[in-house]
Design a protein around this motif. Structure first.
Motif, mmCIF file in Angstrom:
data_model
loop_
_atom_site.group_PDB
_atom_site.id
_atom_site.type_symbol
_atom_site.label_atom_id
_atom_site.label_comp_id
_atom_site.label_asym_id
_atom_site.label_seq_id
_atom_site.Cartn_x
_atom_site.Cartn_y
_atom_site.Cartn_z
ATOM 1 N N ASP A 250 0.837 -1.204 0.000
ATOM 2 C CA ASP A 250 0.000 0.000 0.000
ATOM 3 C C ASP A 250 0.876 1.259 0.000
ATOM 4 O O ASP A 250 0.609 2.215 -0.727
ATOM 5 C CB ASP A 250 -0.908 0.035 1.233
ATOM 6 N N LEU A 251 1.901 1.245 0.833
ATOM 7 C CA LEU A 251 2.784 2.403 0.939
ATOM 8 C C LEU A 251 3.511 2.684 -0.368
ATOM 9 O O LEU A 251 3.676 3.848 -0.763
ATOM 10 C CB LEU A 251 3.799 2.194 2.066
ATOM 11 N N LEU A 252 3.940 1.635 -1.052
ATOM 12 C CA LEU A 252 4.658 1.838 -2.315
ATOM 13 C C LEU A 252 3.753 2.415 -3.395
ATOM 14 O O LEU A 252 4.180 3.271 -4.177
ATOM 15 C CB LEU A 252 5.308 0.529 -2.769
ATOM 16 N N VAL A 253 2.493 1.977 -3.443
ATOM 17 C CA VAL A 253 1.545 2.566 -4.401
ATOM 18 C C VAL A 253 1.330 4.048 -4.050
ATOM 19 O O VAL A 253 1.366 4.916 -4.930
ATOM 20 C CB VAL A 253 0.205 1.796 -4.426
ATOM 21 N N SER A 254 1.128 4.349 -2.776
ATOM 22 C CA SER A 254 0.933 5.737 -2.346
ATOM 23 C C SER A 254 2.148 6.593 -2.692
ATOM 24 O O SER A 254 1.999 7.722 -3.174
ATOM 25 C CB SER A 254 0.679 5.802 -0.841
ATOM 26 N N LEU A 255 3.327 6.059 -2.455
ATOM 27 C CA LEU A 255 4.548 6.807 -2.733
ATOM 28 C C LEU A 255 4.709 7.069 -4.227
ATOM 29 O O LEU A 255 5.045 8.186 -4.632
ATOM 30 C CB LEU A 255 5.762 6.051 -2.175
ATOM 31 N N ALA A 256 4.450 6.074 -5.043
ATOM 32 C CA ALA A 256 4.527 6.271 -6.497
ATOM 33 C C ALA A 256 3.546 7.342 -6.946
ATOM 34 O O ALA A 256 3.852 8.162 -7.823
ATOM 35 C CB ALA A 256 4.270 4.955 -7.230
ATOM 36 N N ASP A 257 2.357 7.363 -6.330
ATOM 37 C CA ASP A 257 1.325 8.336 -6.686
ATOM 38 C C ASP A 257 1.698 9.750 -6.263
ATOM 39 O O ASP A 257 1.151 10.712 -6.788
ATOM 40 C CB ASP A 257 -0.015 7.929 -6.066
ATOM 41 N N LYS A 258 2.604 9.903 -5.354
ATOM 42 C CA LYS A 258 3.062 11.233 -4.945
ATOM 43 C C LYS A 258 4.295 11.666 -5.736
ATOM 44 O O LYS A 258 4.335 12.749 -6.305
ATOM 45 C CB LYS A 258 3.390 11.259 -3.447
ATOM 46 N N VAL A 259 5.301 10.818 -5.780
ATOM 47 C CA VAL A 259 6.592 11.234 -6.319
ATOM 48 C C VAL A 259 6.597 11.334 -7.845
ATOM 49 O O VAL A 259 7.475 11.978 -8.415
ATOM 50 C CB VAL A 259 7.732 10.329 -5.788
ATOM 51 N N TRP A 260 5.597 10.761 -8.528
ATOM 52 C CA TRP A 260 5.560 10.856 -9.993
ATOM 53 C C TRP A 260 5.582 12.316 -10.437
ATOM 54 O O TRP A 260 6.104 12.654 -11.492
ATOM 55 C CB TRP A 260 4.341 10.122 -10.568
ATOM 56 N N LYS A 261 5.024 13.205 -9.604
ATOM 57 C CA LYS A 261 4.977 14.631 -9.926
ATOM 58 C C LYS A 261 5.938 15.433 -9.038
ATOM 59 O O LYS A 261 5.783 16.637 -8.883
ATOM 60 C CB LYS A 261 3.559 15.158 -9.793
ATOM 61 N N ALA A 262 6.902 14.737 -8.456
ATOM 62 C CA ALA A 262 7.950 15.328 -7.607
ATOM 63 C C ALA A 262 7.430 15.824 -6.269
ATOM 64 O O ALA A 262 8.061 16.643 -5.618
ATOM 65 C CB ALA A 262 8.717 16.432 -8.331
ATOM 66 N N LYS A 263 6.277 15.326 -5.829
ATOM 67 C CA LYS A 263 5.775 15.694 -4.508
ATOM 68 C C LYS A 263 6.425 14.776 -3.481
ATOM 69 O O LYS A 263 6.304 13.557 -3.561
ATOM 70 C CB LYS A 263 4.255 15.570 -4.437
ATOM 71 N N ARG A 264 7.120 15.382 -2.543
ATOM 72 C CA ARG A 264 7.771 14.625 -1.485
ATOM 73 C C ARG A 264 6.928 14.773 -0.212
ATOM 74 O O ARG A 264 6.551 15.876 0.164
ATOM 75 C CB ARG A 264 9.196 15.150 -1.250
ATOM 76 N N VAL A 265 6.623 13.646 0.407
ATOM 77 C CA VAL A 265 5.788 13.614 1.617
ATOM 78 C C VAL A 265 6.614 12.939 2.712
ATOM 79 O O VAL A 265 6.683 11.709 2.774
ATOM 80 C CB VAL A 265 4.469 12.858 1.364
ATOM 81 N N PRO A 266 7.251 13.725 3.570
ATOM 82 C CA PRO A 266 8.159 13.156 4.571
ATOM 83 C C PRO A 266 7.556 12.046 5.435
ATOM 84 O O PRO A 266 8.220 11.041 5.691
ATOM 85 C CB PRO A 266 8.561 14.372 5.415
ATOM 86 N N ASP A 267 6.326 12.203 5.897
ATOM 87 C CA ASP A 267 5.725 11.168 6.751
ATOM 88 C C ASP A 267 5.546 9.857 5.989
ATOM 89 O O ASP A 267 5.771 8.774 6.535
ATOM 90 C CB ASP A 267 4.381 11.632 7.308
ATOM 91 N N LEU A 268 5.124 9.936 4.744
ATOM 92 C CA LEU A 268 4.974 8.744 3.913
ATOM 93 C C LEU A 268 6.339 8.099 3.658
ATOM 94 O O LEU A 268 6.495 6.880 3.786
ATOM 95 C CB LEU A 268 4.294 9.109 2.587
ATOM 96 N N GLU A 269 7.311 8.898 3.334
ATOM 97 C CA GLU A 269 8.659 8.373 3.086
ATOM 98 C C GLU A 269 9.230 7.714 4.344
ATOM 99 O O GLU A 269 9.903 6.686 4.259
ATOM 100 C CB GLU A 269 9.572 9.497 2.588
ATOM 101 N N GLN A 270 8.937 8.282 5.497
ATOM 102 C CA GLN A 270 9.400 7.695 6.756
ATOM 103 C C GLN A 270 8.757 6.331 6.987
ATOM 104 O O GLN A 270 9.421 5.387 7.404
ATOM 105 C CB GLN A 270 9.110 8.631 7.937
ATOM 106 N N ARG A 271 7.475 6.216 6.689
ATOM 107 C CA ARG A 271 6.780 4.923 6.857
ATOM 108 C C ARG A 271 7.361 3.879 5.915
ATOM 109 O O ARG A 271 7.554 2.729 6.307
ATOM 110 C CB ARG A 271 5.281 5.079 6.635
ATOM 111 N N VAL A 272 7.625 4.263 4.673
ATOM 112 C CA VAL A 272 8.238 3.330 3.722
ATOM 113 C C VAL A 272 9.606 2.911 4.240
ATOM 114 O O VAL A 272 9.944 1.720 4.254
ATOM 115 C CB VAL A 272 8.347 3.952 2.311
#
Length: 187
Positions: free
Chosen positions: A121-143
Motif C-alpha cells: 500500500d505504501l509503495l503505491v501511495s509513494l509512487a502516486d506522490k513522487v511521480w509529480k515530484a511531490k515529497r511527503v516526509p511522513d509517507l517516506e518515513q513509513r516506507v
C-alpha cells in the motif's frame, strides 16, 4: 483505446489486466496517462525496493496502474480535488471480478497513514506522490521503516538510499506532467 497514452513508447507497459480494464471501462485519456505515469514510477520504485525486502511486486504494479480508476465514475476529480473516486474505484474493480487484494489499492492509496497499511500500500501511495515530484516526509518515513524492518538494514541507511531514488524519480516529473497534460480529461 486503440491508440493514446497506453501505447506511448518509453514508459513501462501496464500489466495486461490493468490495460484491459482501462480499455473496457473507457477510461478517459488523461486518466490513462496518469495511471501509466504512476505505474512507470512504481516499476522503478519496486525495482529498487525489491533488492531490500520481499513484497508482492505484481500487486504494487497492478495497484499503481489502477489506483485512480474510480475517476471513471468521478471525472470531476480528474482536474479537481476529491476522494470519492477511492471507494468508487474499489467497488468498480470488485464489480469487474478483481479480487479484493488487488482492488484495495484504489481504496488505500490516499490513506497511507492507517495503522494496518502494508508495504505494498505504501509503495503505491509513494509512487502516486513522487511521480509529480511531490515529497511527503511522513509517507517516506513509513516506507523507510517498513523496508528497514523487513530487510534488516539500519533506518538511516534505507532513508538515504530511498532519498536518492526519489530524487532521481522526481527529476523526471516535468516530462511526466507534460505527458499527462497532453491528453484530454474526456474521451
Amino acid at each position: 483505446m486503440t491508440s493514446g497514452p497506453l501505447d506511448v513508447p518509453g514508459l513501462a507497459p501496464l500489466p495486461p489486466r490493468a490495460r484491459a480494464l482501462l480499455e473496457s471501462l473507457g477510461a478517459p485519456p488523461r486518466l490513462a496517462a496518469h495511471l501509466r505515469a504512476v505505474h512507470d514510477v512504481a516499476v522503478t520504485l519496486t525495482g529498487w525496493a525489491g533488492s531490500r525486502a520481499e513484497f508482492d511486486r505484481p500487486a504494487v504494479l497492478f495497484g499503481a496502474a489502477t489506483h485512480d480508476i474510480g475517476k471513471i465514475r468521478h471525472p470531476e476529480e480528474l482536474s479537481g480535488p476529491g476522494s470519492a473516486h477511492e471507494r468508487a474505484g474499489y467497488e468498480l474493480l470488485l464489480s469487474q471480478g478483481v479480487e479484493e487484494a488487488s482492488a484495495r489499492f484504489a481504496r488505500t492509496h490516499g490513506s497511507w497513514g492507517a495503522d494496518d497499511v502494508t508495504l505494498e500500500d505504501l509503495l503505491v501511495s509513494l509512487a502516486d506522490k513522487v511521480w509529480k515530484a511531490k515529497r511527503v516526509p511522513d509517507l517516506e518515513q513509513r516506507v523507510t521503516e517498513h523496508l528497514a524492518a523487513v530487510g534488516g538494514e539500519p533506518v538511516w541507511q534505507v532513508f538515504m538510499a530511498l532519498d536518492d531514488v526519489l530524487d532521481g524519480i522526481a527529476a523526471g516529473a516535468d516530462a511526466r506532467l507534460a505527458f499527462q497534460a497532453s491528453y484530454p480529461t474526456c474521451g
